[in-house]
Motif scaffolding. Structure first.
Motif, PDB file in Angstrom:
ATOM      1  N   LYS B  31       0.825  -1.214   0.000  1.00  0.00           N
ATOM      2  CA  LYS B  31       0.000   0.000   0.000  1.00  0.00           C
ATOM      3  C   LYS B  31       0.860   1.265   0.000  1.00  0.00           C
ATOM      4  N   SER B  32       2.161   1.100   0.041  1.00  0.00           N
ATOM      5  CA  SER B  32       3.046   2.248   0.246  1.00  0.00           C
ATOM      6  C   SER B  32       3.441   2.933  -1.054  1.00  0.00           C
ATOM      7  N   VAL B  33       3.618   4.237  -0.956  1.00  0.00           N
ATOM      8  CA  VAL B  33       4.026   5.051  -2.101  1.00  0.00           C
ATOM      9  C   VAL B  33       5.358   5.719  -1.766  1.00  0.00           C
ATOM     10  N   VAL B  34       6.335   5.551  -2.628  1.00  0.00           N
ATOM     11  CA  VAL B  34       7.663   6.111  -2.403  1.00  0.00           C
ATOM     12  C   VAL B  34       8.069   6.948  -3.611  1.00  0.00           C
ATOM     13  N   GLY B  35       8.616   8.124  -3.338  1.00  0.00           N
ATOM     14  CA  GLY B  35       9.158   8.976  -4.390  1.00  0.00           C
ATOM     15  C   GLY B  35      10.678   8.889  -4.384  1.00  0.00           C
ATOM     16  N   ILE B  36      11.276   8.814  -5.552  1.00  0.00           N
ATOM     17  CA  ILE B  36      12.735   8.759  -5.662  1.00  0.00           C
ATOM     18  C   ILE B  36      13.197   9.914  -6.540  1.00  0.00           C
ATOM     19  N   MET B  37      14.035  10.769  -5.962  1.00  0.00           N
ATOM     20  CA  MET B  37      14.521  11.967  -6.667  1.00  0.00           C
ATOM     21  C   MET B  37      15.929  11.714  -7.184  1.00  0.00           C
ATOM     22  N   LEU B  59       7.194   6.825  -7.555  1.00  0.00           N
ATOM     23  CA  LEU B  59       7.292   8.030  -8.387  1.00  0.00           C
ATOM     24  C   LEU B  59       8.778   8.235  -8.654  1.00  0.00           C
ATOM     25  N   LEU B  60       9.157   8.229  -9.919  1.00  0.00           N
ATOM     26  CA  LEU B  60      10.574   8.191 -10.277  1.00  0.00           C
ATOM     27  C   LEU B  60      10.951   9.426 -11.084  1.00  0.00           C
ATOM     28  N   ALA B  61      11.854  10.230 -10.535  1.00  0.00           N
ATOM     29  CA  ALA B  61      12.182  11.501 -11.185  1.00  0.00           C
ATOM     30  C   ALA B  61      13.637  11.578 -11.629  1.00  0.00           C
ATOM     31  N   ASP B  62      13.816  11.913 -12.895  1.00  0.00           N
ATOM     32  CA  ASP B  62      15.147  12.223 -13.444  1.00  0.00           C
ATOM     33  C   ASP B  62      14.938  12.918 -14.787  1.00  0.00           C
ATOM     34  N   ILE B 114       9.318  20.318  -5.700  1.00  0.00           N
ATOM     35  CA  ILE B 114       9.350  18.995  -5.041  1.00  0.00           C
ATOM     36  C   ILE B 114       8.058  18.677  -4.257  1.00  0.00           C
ATOM     37  N   PRO B 115       7.566  19.587  -3.388  1.00  0.00           N
ATOM     38  CA  PRO B 115       6.364  19.215  -2.618  1.00  0.00           C
ATOM     39  C   PRO B 115       5.160  18.909  -3.502  1.00  0.00           C
ATOM     40  N   GLU B 116       5.013  19.620  -4.597  1.00  0.00           N
ATOM     41  CA  GLU B 116       3.883  19.405  -5.492  1.00  0.00           C
ATOM     42  C   GLU B 116       4.032  18.090  -6.268  1.00  0.00           C
ATOM     43  N   ARG B 117       5.222  17.854  -6.810  1.00  0.00           N
ATOM     44  CA  ARG B 117       5.435  16.648  -7.621  1.00  0.00           C
ATOM     45  C   ARG B 117       5.284  15.364  -6.799  1.00  0.00           C
ATOM     46  N   PHE B 118       5.634  15.439  -5.522  1.00  0.00           N
ATOM     47  CA  PHE B 118       5.640  14.221  -4.701  1.00  0.00           C
ATOM     48  C   PHE B 118       4.545  14.230  -3.642  1.00  0.00           C
ATOM     49  N   LYS B 119       3.542  15.032  -3.875  1.00  0.00           N
ATOM     50  CA  LYS B 119       2.401  15.106  -2.962  1.00  0.00           C
ATOM     51  C   LYS B 119       1.805  13.713  -2.732  1.00  0.00           C
ATOM     52  N   GLY B 120       1.605  13.367  -1.465  1.00  0.00           N
ATOM     53  CA  GLY B 120       0.953  12.092  -1.168  1.00  0.00           C
ATOM     54  C   GLY B 120       1.882  10.911  -0.979  1.00  0.00           C
ATOM     55  N   VAL B 121       3.198  11.070  -1.202  1.00  0.00           N
ATOM     56  CA  VAL B 121       4.096   9.932  -0.982  1.00  0.00           C
ATOM     57  C   VAL B 121       4.236   9.687   0.520  1.00  0.00           C
ATOM     58  N   HIS B 142      11.027  19.142   4.354  1.00  0.00           N
ATOM     59  CA  HIS B 142      10.792  19.450   5.770  1.00  0.00           C
ATOM     60  C   HIS B 142       9.873  20.652   5.958  1.00  0.00           C
ATOM     61  N   THR B 143       9.884  21.551   5.015  1.00  0.00           N
ATOM     62  CA  THR B 143       9.015  22.719   5.164  1.00  0.00           C
ATOM     63  C   THR B 143       7.708  22.568   4.378  1.00  0.00           C
ATOM     64  N   GLY B 144       7.737  21.860   3.259  1.00  0.00           N
ATOM     65  CA  GLY B 144       6.548  21.793   2.402  1.00  0.00           C
ATOM     66  C   GLY B 144       5.798  20.476   2.407  1.00  0.00           C
ATOM     67  N   MET B 145       6.317  19.470   3.135  1.00  0.00           N
ATOM     68  CA  MET B 145       5.669  18.144   3.111  1.00  0.00           C
ATOM     69  C   MET B 145       5.639  17.584   4.528  1.00  0.00           C
ATOM     70  N   LYS B 146       4.942  18.260   5.370  1.00  0.00           N
ATOM     71  CA  LYS B 146       4.959  17.933   6.802  1.00  0.00           C
ATOM     72  C   LYS B 146       4.654  16.469   7.086  1.00  0.00           C
ATOM     73  N   GLY B 147       5.532  15.847   7.877  1.00  0.00           N
ATOM     74  CA  GLY B 147       5.307  14.467   8.299  1.00  0.00           C
ATOM     75  C   GLY B 147       5.759  13.407   7.316  1.00  0.00           C
ATOM     76  N   VAL B 148       6.245  13.816   6.152  1.00  0.00           N
ATOM     77  CA  VAL B 148       6.687  12.827   5.159  1.00  0.00           C
ATOM     78  C   VAL B 148       7.956  12.122   5.666  1.00  0.00           C
TER      79      VAL B 148
END
Lengths: 66, 224
Positions: B31-37, B59-62, B114-121, B142-148
């Motif tokens: 059930k987990s969602v992970v973003g990789i930058m 979510l895979l970003a490059d 970053i916070p927008e692209r990885f929203k919900g991870v 840390h500032t835009g994705m509280k608790g991630v």
């Protein structure tokens, strides 16, 4: 005047800005994450941010590679 | 590759993963969602490790393409040279587990997006090569994705001691892996073995966060 940087006491010039302090440490400011008194310093504020007396400064300097 | 093998069903795959990992643990992983930058030596290895254990979504970003010089450490193949890393890696991951949900983010990330692209991870893994993007990503998360959950990396070049690669907690659910100092210099480049150690520190830490394990010790800079 004194601050505590990563747990260690350091003498700094009054009025010194974060960017100058980082350069004195030999760090490229772009590669440093900084928290001062529990608040993250935004990158665009590095040039203007004056270190307050007795500040508790936490720095994480990153090196490239991945 | 001419002989097309039968692809196992979703049920068959889930069954073996649950047998290996335990059904409750597997249900959580699934059930987990992970973003990789960044999908270089770190990111491509993290993605493969998480795909193998049946992660729910990646979510895979490059923004880069596969080059010959990447093959000394990155999870790509000769026949993928010239392809965007996102496309190449999606293809490889589908060969490992065709049922994982995969989303490519084919752009050069900035601190602002970053916070927008990885929203919900659930967990964000920072695998950038560029030293300036590492603190930028940490600030963004840390500032835009509280608790991630967050796992960054710093210092893994060369062939230094295995055990100098550490994972340290800097905030609750926020960790950094690496030796904090080994950067790329002449005769001390990025190499598969040690980059792989660091990548797998990151992958295992991401898993620990997903499974609700919080490490209390090993604060980064004493007071953070």
């Amino acid at each position: 005047m004194q601050i505590i940087c990563n747990g260690e006491k350091r003498e700094i010039q009054p009025g010194i800005r974060l960017v100058a302090f980082l350069q004195e440490l030999g760090f490229n400011p772009d590669t440093v994450f900084a928290e001062c008194n529990g608040i993250i310093v935004k990158k665009e504020e590095y040039d203007s941010f004056v270190l307050p007396e007795d500040a508790r400064l936490e720095l994480i300097r990153f090196v490239g590679g991945g | 590759m001419d002989k097309k093998k039968d692809i196992p069903s979703l049920d068959a795959l889930n069954k073996v993963l649950a047998q290996r990992h335990g059904p409750e643990i597997q249900a959580r992983i699934g059930k987990s969602v992970v973003g990789i930058m960044g999908l270089g030596g770190l990111g491509s290895a993290v993605a493969v490790a998480l795909a193998r254990i049946g992660i729910g979504k990646l979510l895979l970003a490059d923004y880069d393409v596969v080059e010959l010089s990447n093959l000394n450490r990155q999870y790509y193949f000769i026949d993928q040279i010239g392809l965007p890393k996102t496309a190449a890696l999606l293809d490889t991951l589908r060969r490992i587990n065709p049922y994982i949900s995969l989303q490519a983010i084919n752009e050069r990330l900035t601190e602002q997006v970053i916070p927008e692209r990885f929203k919900g991870v659930d967990v964000l893994v920072e695998c950038f090569d560029d030293a300036a993007m590492k603190p930028a990503a940490l600030r963004a998360a840390h500032t835009g994705m509280k608790g991630v959950g967050y796992v960054g990396a710093s210092g893994m070049a060369g062939f230094g001691p295995n055990n100098s690669i550490l994972t340290k907690r800097i905030y609750p659910r926020v960790y950094l892996a690496g030796d904090e100092k080994s950067e790329v210099v002449e005769g001390h480049g990025l190499m598969a073995p040690r980059v792989g150690i660091c990548a797998h520190h990151q992958a295992n830490q991401a898993l620990r966060i997903l499974l609700g394990v919080e490490d209390k010790e090993s604060g980064y800079a004493n007071h953070l």
